[in-house]
Scaffold this active site. Structure first.
Site, short mmCIF file in Angstrom:
data_model
loop_
_atom_site.label_atom_id
_atom_site.label_comp_id
_atom_site.label_asym_id
_atom_site.label_seq_id
_atom_site.Cartn_x
_atom_site.Cartn_y
_atom_site.Cartn_z
CD GLU A 47 5.73 3.98 41.36
OE1 GLU A 47 4.84 4.85 41.29
OE2 GLU A 47 6.37 3.60 40.37
CB CYS A 77 -3.45 0.60 38.95
SG CYS A 77 -2.86 2.18 38.36
CG HIS A 170 -6.79 2.50 41.70
ND1 HIS A 170 -5.95 1.95 42.65
CD2 HIS A 170 -5.99 3.15 40.84
CE1 HIS A 170 -4.70 2.25 42.37
NE2 HIS A 170 -4.69 2.99 41.28
CD GLU A 172 -8.11 -0.40 44.43
OE1 GLU A 172 -8.66 -0.82 43.38
OE2 GLU A 172 -7.04 0.24 44.40
N1 GLN Z 1 1.99 4.37 37.19
C1 GLN Z 1 2.14 3.66 38.42
C2 GLN Z 1 3.28 2.65 38.34
O1 GLN Z 1 4.07 2.68 37.48
C3 GLN Z 1 0.87 2.92 38.79
C4 GLN Z 1 -0.10 3.85 39.43
C5 GLN Z 1 -1.14 3.18 40.27
O2 GLN Z 1 -1.08 2.00 40.60
N2 GLN Z 1 -2.12 3.97 40.68
O3 GLN Z 1 3.40 1.84 39.21
#
Ligand code: GLN
Length: 196
Positions: A47, A77, A170, A172
């Site tokens: 996040e 991400c 992702h 990983e």
């Molecule tokens: N949308 C998420 C964010 O704002 C990221 C999601 C993720 O890393 N799987 O952090």
């Protein structure tokens, strides 16, 4: 070759496992002094608002910027969001290291997560099994940032800018080591350039 994985929140353990499978020395990074002696860094998914808050709380923002300014750094991400210079839909703080604009929650609620086979520039073999979870996309690239992969609809999901790498998905969470291997190669190239 020592590679750190930012371990404030998110999928850091999985990255460490992948790196160790490639025989790279992988360590968790939570404090600024743990960046010393590293040849590269991965910022995991999770996040991004939480990662940004914790990085600020631990005094990591400037040390991370100084690190990514000279050493290979890969954001997956939330990590990609954190590396971006611009966010479309948010004024949350980022490291601002890559010339990319990112839409944080590009897929909205209707598609929370999905997997798709991606063709990625520089990776040989079969398409890469890319897992997207509440994923961002790159809405614009600038400078010398190069698009490495797009979804079938054309949206950008992997970018390289010299020593910096960003993927919206992702890697990983799959058994496919090819992107981690690519990052290890970037790290090795970076280490080889160091003056003796
Ligand atoms: N949308 C998420 C964010 O704002 C990221 C999601 C993720 O890393 N799987 O952090």
């Amino acid at each position: 070759m020592n590679i750190g994985v930012l371990a404030l929140q998110g999928a850091f353990r999985e990255h460490i496992k992948m790196l160790r499978q490639l025989s790279a020395a992988a360590v968790e990074v939570r404090l600024p002094q743990q960046l010393a002696g590293l040849d590269g860094l991965i910022i995991p998914g999770g996040e991004s608002t939480t990662i940004a808050k914790l990085a600020a709380a631990y005094g990591l923002m400037e040390p991370l910027r100084r690190f990514a300014a000279i050493k290979p750094t890969w954001g997956t991400c939330a990590g990609m969001i954190f590396l971006a210079k611009a966010l479309e839909d948010s004024d949350q703080p980022t490291l601002g290291m890559m010339d990319i604009s990112v839409d944080r929650n590009a897929f909205g609620r209707q598609i929370d997560s999905f997997e798709t086979a991606l063709s990625i520039t520089g990776l040989g073999g079969a398409p890469f099994p890319a897992v997207f979870i509440r994923a961002p996309v790159v809405t614009a690239v600038a400078g010398d940032a190069q698009v490495l992969a797009r979804l079938a609809d054309g949206r950008i999901v992997a970018v390289r800018q010299g020593r910096l790498l960003a993927t919206a998905f992702h890697p990983e969470l799959t058994g496919d080591l090819r992107l981690h291997d690519l990052f290890c190669t970037i790290v090795k190239e970076g280490a080889a350039k160091k003056p003796a």
